[in-house]
Design a protein around this motif. Sequence first.
Motif, PDB file in Angstrom:
ATOM      1  N   TYR A   1      -7.745  23.063   1.458  1.00 39.95           N
ATOM      2  CA  TYR A   1      -6.685  22.693   2.398  1.00 39.95           C
ATOM      3  C   TYR A   1      -5.859  21.571   1.791  1.00 39.95           C
ATOM      4  O   TYR A   1      -6.260  20.913   0.838  1.00 39.95           O
ATOM      5  CB  TYR A   1      -7.254  22.284   3.758  1.00 39.95           C
ATOM      6  N   GLU A   2      -4.663  21.380   2.385  1.00 41.36           N
ATOM      7  CA  GLU A   2      -3.725  20.399   1.849  1.00 41.36           C
ATOM      8  C   GLU A   2      -2.786  19.941   2.953  1.00 41.36           C
ATOM      9  O   GLU A   2      -2.339  20.750   3.781  1.00 41.36           O
ATOM     10  CB  GLU A   2      -2.932  21.017   0.698  1.00 41.36           C
ATOM     11  N   PHE A   3      -2.475  18.635   2.965  1.00 44.86           N
ATOM     12  CA  PHE A   3      -1.491  18.060   3.891  1.00 44.86           C
ATOM     13  C   PHE A   3      -0.469  17.262   3.091  1.00 44.86           C
ATOM     14  O   PHE A   3      -0.830  16.538   2.167  1.00 44.86           O
ATOM     15  CB  PHE A   3      -2.164  17.150   4.921  1.00 44.86           C
ATOM     16  N   ASN A   4       0.817  17.399   3.450  1.00 42.23           N
ATOM     17  CA  ASN A   4       1.898  16.723   2.740  1.00 42.23           C
ATOM     18  C   ASN A   4       2.823  16.034   3.730  1.00 42.23           C
ATOM     19  O   ASN A   4       3.145  16.599   4.795  1.00 42.23           O
ATOM     20  CB  ASN A   4       2.725  17.728   1.939  1.00 42.23           C
ATOM     21  N   VAL A   5       3.273  14.852   3.368  1.00 41.31           N
ATOM     22  CA  VAL A   5       4.294  14.132   4.139  1.00 41.31           C
ATOM     23  C   VAL A   5       5.461  13.836   3.182  1.00 41.31           C
ATOM     24  O   VAL A   5       5.281  13.136   2.177  1.00 41.31           O
ATOM     25  CB  VAL A   5       3.756  12.828   4.730  1.00 41.31           C
ATOM     26  N   TYR A   6       6.626  14.399   3.492  1.00 37.34           N
ATOM     27  CA  TYR A   6       7.824  14.220   2.668  1.00 37.34           C
ATOM     28  C   TYR A   6       8.818  13.316   3.403  1.00 37.34           C
ATOM     29  O   TYR A   6       8.963  13.402   4.625  1.00 37.34           O
ATOM     30  CB  TYR A   6       8.502  15.560   2.390  1.00 37.34           C
ATOM     31  N   HIS A   7       9.515  12.501   2.628  1.00 32.56           N
ATOM     32  CA  HIS A   7      10.564  11.652   3.204  1.00 32.56           C
ATOM     33  C   HIS A   7      11.725  11.590   2.226  1.00 32.56           C
ATOM     34  O   HIS A   7      11.539  11.342   1.036  1.00 32.56           O
ATOM     35  CB  HIS A   7      10.035  10.243   3.478  1.00 32.56           C
ATOM     36  N   THR A   8      12.944  11.824   2.721  1.00 30.64           N
ATOM     37  CA  THR A   8      14.137  11.836   1.879  1.00 30.64           C
ATOM     38  C   THR A   8      15.252  11.041   2.532  1.00 30.64           C
ATOM     39  O   THR A   8      15.547  11.246   3.720  1.00 30.64           O
ATOM     40  CB  THR A   8      14.626  13.277   1.623  1.00 30.64           C
ATOM     41  N   LEU A   9      15.867  10.161   1.764  1.00 24.74           N
ATOM     42  CA  LEU A   9      17.056   9.415   2.183  1.00 24.74           C
ATOM     43  C   LEU A   9      18.142   9.635   1.140  1.00 24.74           C
ATOM     44  O   LEU A   9      17.872   9.536  -0.065  1.00 24.74           O
ATOM     45  CB  LEU A   9      16.768   7.917   2.292  1.00 24.74           C
TER      46      LEU A   9
ATOM     47  N   SER B   1      19.858   9.462  -3.945  1.00 23.93           N
ATOM     48  CA  SER B   1      18.789   9.771  -3.002  1.00 23.93           C
ATOM     49  C   SER B   1      17.480   9.152  -3.460  1.00 23.93           C
ATOM     50  O   SER B   1      17.266   8.912  -4.656  1.00 23.93           O
ATOM     51  CB  SER B   1      18.625  11.285  -2.848  1.00 23.93           C
ATOM     52  N   LEU B   2      16.603   8.939  -2.499  1.00 19.63           N
ATOM     53  CA  LEU B   2      15.248   8.459  -2.738  1.00 19.63           C
ATOM     54  C   LEU B   2      14.309   9.431  -2.029  1.00 19.63           C
ATOM     55  O   LEU B   2      14.340   9.541  -0.795  1.00 19.63           O
ATOM     56  CB  LEU B   2      15.068   7.033  -2.218  1.00 19.63           C
ATOM     57  N   SER B   3      13.498  10.136  -2.799  1.00 23.07           N
ATOM     58  CA  SER B   3      12.594  11.150  -2.245  1.00 23.07           C
ATOM     59  C   SER B   3      11.160  10.741  -2.532  1.00 23.07           C
ATOM     60  O   SER B   3      10.827  10.379  -3.668  1.00 23.07           O
ATOM     61  CB  SER B   3      12.866  12.524  -2.879  1.00 23.07           C
ATOM     62  N   SER B   4      10.308  10.813  -1.519  1.00 21.66           N
ATOM     63  CA  SER B   4       8.913  10.455  -1.697  1.00 21.66           C
ATOM     64  C   SER B   4       8.027  11.467  -0.991  1.00 21.66           C
ATOM     65  O   SER B   4       8.449  12.138  -0.036  1.00 21.66           O
ATOM     66  CB  SER B   4       8.640   9.047  -1.152  1.00 21.66           C
ATOM     67  N   VAL B   5       6.806  11.582  -1.473  1.00 22.39           N
ATOM     68  CA  VAL B   5       5.841  12.488  -0.868  1.00 22.39           C
ATOM     69  C   VAL B   5       4.452  11.947  -1.131  1.00 22.39           C
ATOM     70  O   VAL B   5       4.189  11.355  -2.180  1.00 22.39           O
ATOM     71  CB  VAL B   5       5.982  13.922  -1.428  1.00 22.39           C
ATOM     72  N   ILE B   6       3.581  12.133  -0.176  1.00 24.43           N
ATOM     73  CA  ILE B   6       2.172  11.827  -0.350  1.00 24.43           C
ATOM     74  C   ILE B   6       1.381  13.041   0.107  1.00 24.43           C
ATOM     75  O   ILE B   6       1.693  13.647   1.150  1.00 24.43           O
ATOM     76  CB  ILE B   6       1.754  10.545   0.407  1.00 24.43           C
ATOM     77  N   THR B   7       0.396  13.417  -0.691  1.00 25.41           N
ATOM     78  CA  THR B   7      -0.367  14.635  -0.451  1.00 25.41           C
ATOM     79  C   THR B   7      -1.848  14.309  -0.404  1.00 25.41           C
ATOM     80  O   THR B   7      -2.354  13.558  -1.259  1.00 25.41           O
ATOM     81  CB  THR B   7      -0.108  15.671  -1.563  1.00 25.41           C
ATOM     82  N   TYR B   8      -2.521  14.882   0.573  1.00 26.45           N
ATOM     83  CA  TYR B   8      -3.984  14.842   0.602  1.00 26.45           C
ATOM     84  C   TYR B   8      -4.473  16.278   0.488  1.00 26.45           C
ATOM     85  O   TYR B   8      -4.078  17.140   1.270  1.00 26.45           O
ATOM     86  CB  TYR B   8      -4.524  14.225   1.894  1.00 26.45           C
ATOM     87  N   ARG B   9      -5.324  16.552  -0.496  1.00 20.53           N
ATOM     88  CA  ARG B   9      -5.773  17.916  -0.708  1.00 20.53           C
ATOM     89  C   ARG B   9      -7.265  17.958  -0.997  1.00 20.53           C
ATOM     90  O   ARG B   9      -7.860  16.998  -1.488  1.00 20.53           O
ATOM     91  CB  ARG B   9      -5.024  18.556  -1.875  1.00 20.53           C
TER      92      ARG B   9
ATOM     93  N   GLU C   1      22.013  11.923   4.556  1.00 23.68           N
ATOM     94  CA  GLU C   1      20.816  12.737   4.762  1.00 23.68           C
ATOM     95  C   GLU C   1      19.623  11.837   5.054  1.00 23.68           C
ATOM     96  O   GLU C   1      19.440  10.798   4.430  1.00 23.68           O
ATOM     97  CB  GLU C   1      20.526  13.597   3.526  1.00 23.68           C
ATOM     98  N   HIS C   2      18.820  12.253   6.022  1.00 22.30           N
ATOM     99  CA  HIS C   2      17.561  11.567   6.334  1.00 22.30           C
ATOM    100  C   HIS C   2      16.618  12.632   6.877  1.00 22.30           C
ATOM    101  O   HIS C   2      16.908  13.265   7.889  1.00 22.30           O
ATOM    102  CB  HIS C   2      17.786  10.463   7.364  1.00 22.30           C
ATOM    103  N   ARG C   3      15.528  12.829   6.189  1.00 17.77           N
ATOM    104  CA  ARG C   3      14.656  13.944   6.546  1.00 17.77           C
ATOM    105  C   ARG C   3      13.195  13.549   6.381  1.00 17.77           C
ATOM    106  O   ARG C   3      12.811  12.939   5.382  1.00 17.77           O
ATOM    107  CB  ARG C   3      14.973  15.156   5.671  1.00 17.77           C
ATOM    108  N   VAL C   4      12.366  13.912   7.363  1.00 20.54           N
ATOM    109  CA  VAL C   4      10.921  13.736   7.297  1.00 20.54           C
ATOM    110  C   VAL C   4      10.283  15.091   7.558  1.00 20.54           C
ATOM    111  O   VAL C   4      10.621  15.762   8.543  1.00 20.54           O
ATOM    112  CB  VAL C   4      10.410  12.714   8.330  1.00 20.54           C
ATOM    113  N   ALA C   5       9.385  15.487   6.675  1.00 26.04           N
ATOM    114  CA  ALA C   5       8.745  16.796   6.808  1.00 26.04           C
ATOM    115  C   ALA C   5       7.236  16.652   6.694  1.00 26.04           C
ATOM    116  O   ALA C   5       6.730  15.891   5.860  1.00 26.04           O
ATOM    117  CB  ALA C   5       9.257  17.767   5.751  1.00 26.04           C
ATOM    118  N   LEU C   6       6.514  17.385   7.530  1.00 23.91           N
ATOM    119  CA  LEU C   6       5.058  17.454   7.496  1.00 23.91           C
ATOM    120  C   LEU C   6       4.672  18.895   7.213  1.00 23.91           C
ATOM    121  O   LEU C   6       5.129  19.818   7.912  1.00 23.91           O
ATOM    122  CB  LEU C   6       4.452  16.999   8.825  1.00 23.91           C
TER     123      LEU C   6
END
Length: 893
Positions: free
Chosen positions: A592-600, A573-581, A610-615
């Motif tokens: 406050y905080e915002f996160n963008v997750y991506h998993t393959l 798997s390759l999992s990545s996330v970027i966060t602005y806080r 598996e393929h998932r994008v989460a906000l």
Amino acid sequence: MTGRVLRALVALATAALPRGAAMAQSTAPSARPTLRAEWVVAPPTIDGRLDEPIWRTAAIASGFVQRTPRGGAMASQRTEVRVAYDRHTIYVGVRNFDTAPDSIAQQLGRRDSDEIYSDWFSVGFDSYADRRTAFVFRVNPRGVLRDAYLSNDESEDPLWDAVWDVAARIDRAGWTAEFAIPLSQLRYDLRGEQGAARAWGINFSRDIARHGETSLWAPTPADAPGIVSRFGELAGLDSLRAAPRLEVTPYVRVQREAQPAALQNALIGAGASSLAVGGDVRVKLPQSLTLTASINPDFGQVEADPAVVNLSAFEVFFPERRPFFLENADVFAFGSTRTWSANDSPTFFYTRRIGRPPQGVPSGPDIEGTRVAKHTPILGALKLSGTTSRGWQVGSLNATTARATADVLTLDGRVTRETAEPFTNYHVSRVRKLLRGGNAGVGAFVSDVRRQRSDAALSDALPSSATVAGLDWESAWQSRRYTVSGVLAASRARGTPGAIALLQRENYRSVQRPDAQHLQFDSTRTSLGGHYVALSVAKTAGERVLGSVTYEETSAGFETNDMGYQFRSDFRSLSSVITYRNPVQSRWAREYEFNVYHTLSDNLAGDRIEHRVALIGSTVLHNFWNVSVSGTVSPATLNDRLLRGGPLALRPASRALEVSVTSDDRRSLILSATAGHRRDASGQRAYTMEGSLDWRPVPQARVSVTPAYGQDATTDQAVQSGSDPLALPVFDGRRYVFANVRQREARLDTRVDWTFSPWLSLQLFLQPFASSGSFSRFKEFTTPRRFAFAEYGRARGTESVQSNGDRLIDPDGMGPAAPFLIPMQDFTVRSLRGNVVLRWEYQPGSTLSGVWSQQREQTVDLAQDDIVAQARRALGDPGQHVFLVKFSRWIGR
């Protein structure tokens, strides 16, 4: 070979830095605040008054700086701290000035309460002087104690408990506190490398609840990396002496169990009494190491796990609750990288394997009942842990469990005794070398399980041995803002061909899948091995933007479940996330905080599984309300686990949404609500709702009520599979039967705490629970790599319901296939779990406890729709009751 690899990783960790960063030796600011500790001949009386001479002459630490809400600003209230010590104890005296003493938050709670509304003062000692670990002691204005252990510069273990004393008082100027912390509770070396007294790291913090303010003596910005690495220094320790080397905590427990009439039989009577004696011994060794032995450890006061109904093929993970295994757990941590997002990473050391429920309880149509212990008895455990002056973190644990037996009552009245769990030895060792002032580290890990060969049934069910070994490394730069880390591990399980065949067929592995060309099932194998690899690059701190990228690979043969917890194998798997806080107060919110997750994820054959994008977004508003929203989208992928050993299927596209709101936690009444919804393209629907009421009517009391309700409509519930010689080759001679399920669940977690004093408390926990499942539209899987089924009685064959609810299926009507029976699947389960604990710590480290626990459970082969009423009915079901009294005494200095 291992030594050469470890040396290579040391070199890599030292060299893996951007040019110009390799000389960095410290992550903290260049100017650390320093406080001198005073030697005291006459120890102060621990009463919170600060009227002894030492508190007038000792050096003062002041000038606290806010971490939140206004990072970098001076604290809104003045704080003065002094430190003294003698041969056995280190003392801390603090005056917390407050211009509005009537507004000081002072909720009373039991020890380690972390959800009460209160001001707090904390002191943390980095007595190892490694800039990564610290022992933290906290107190509130009413004298409530909390302690924790910090590791890896910022990871907190709140379950660590020390033996210490503190007293606090509120007056017209604010509030004061006096700490007395035995040196035996800290780990330290007397001298540095040049023979001089070694300065400790130290920091103080103060929380003012009504302002939502946290301030520290050694400034620690909320958006900066690390906590311990930013500590100030405690000097003046030239008179420090070696701590006492021996602590003993014996216990005696008397217990009485009562069984309901419905469970009584020739094996199980109305009740039974027992007496247990045991204890812990701690010996301080050179180089800041501690040896802990536990003889016949007692877990009678450990809170029961919540009730669950698990319709999946995967084991439910429950957290560890036993104090012996929680202590210094961070020393044994292995297998995780520095990342904000990982995907189904294995847990290498899952301590609940030690003393687990017996795995070989006999069952069958000729058995009327069994009597077996709920947990395999632990004969003893030995643990060595600590951090040396040269930066070596060491942990080694060995535990032995006794042979567990089950008394079996057959239908003809015979009673036999069979082995339910063999005599087993568990071992785990972990070593880690810290480099470059804690900015880098390399380590090794090994775990080993050895089972005594017993009867043939258990030998064919459990491996005789299981070993896992691995290496990990980490390197950070720019004051630990950026980190590269990795893990490499291998496993080998050995046993009879029957035991290894079972491992190959486990659903998290499914080597027998007929369309898995990269896998090969071998029924003659006597061992199984594999590997796990992980690599992460992360920005772990900074002003606003954080993130990470993590690669993980687990081979099909990798196995950790004898000593760890593993959810699946055969994937990368390759999992990545970027966060602005924004962790400090702004015009829009307190933070406050915002996160963008991506998993393959793919299996090792290259199938996308598996393929998932989460906000995810969260904020703390100016009125102290918390709001979070998360949304997840998953496109269609393949599913190599749906058929539990069969060919690939399709995983339909899905999406999910969850919203959570919590009111101002400064109030006496706190409300929260969470609602979630999930759906997919096949028609599956899931709804969850959970609320919480947290009420503090008086400072001594707290009432928490958490109702939860869930409803799930499933379209792909596996029911059974059976041999079918007419099945296509891709189905490997099997027919896979599924059903739709409508499941409802309701629970009500209720807690009542009454704290008479910080040392005496009464706690009540009650959890009624009910779950029902209604099965319909029985069908069989028809087309590999698709989500395709043929329903019996409509699209394929015939279906007839028997008088007892069983279903007779003829899969091809008048064709040659043999009919088969599907047993009744509908169910309703209701249970009640609860306990009442009266706990008195009559002196630091010594307790007297009385416990009443109960467990009620009923199961019927019928789906009841009135699930909330079923949860209420659990209150009246017959139950099992346990009454116990435990006395323990801490002997040490």
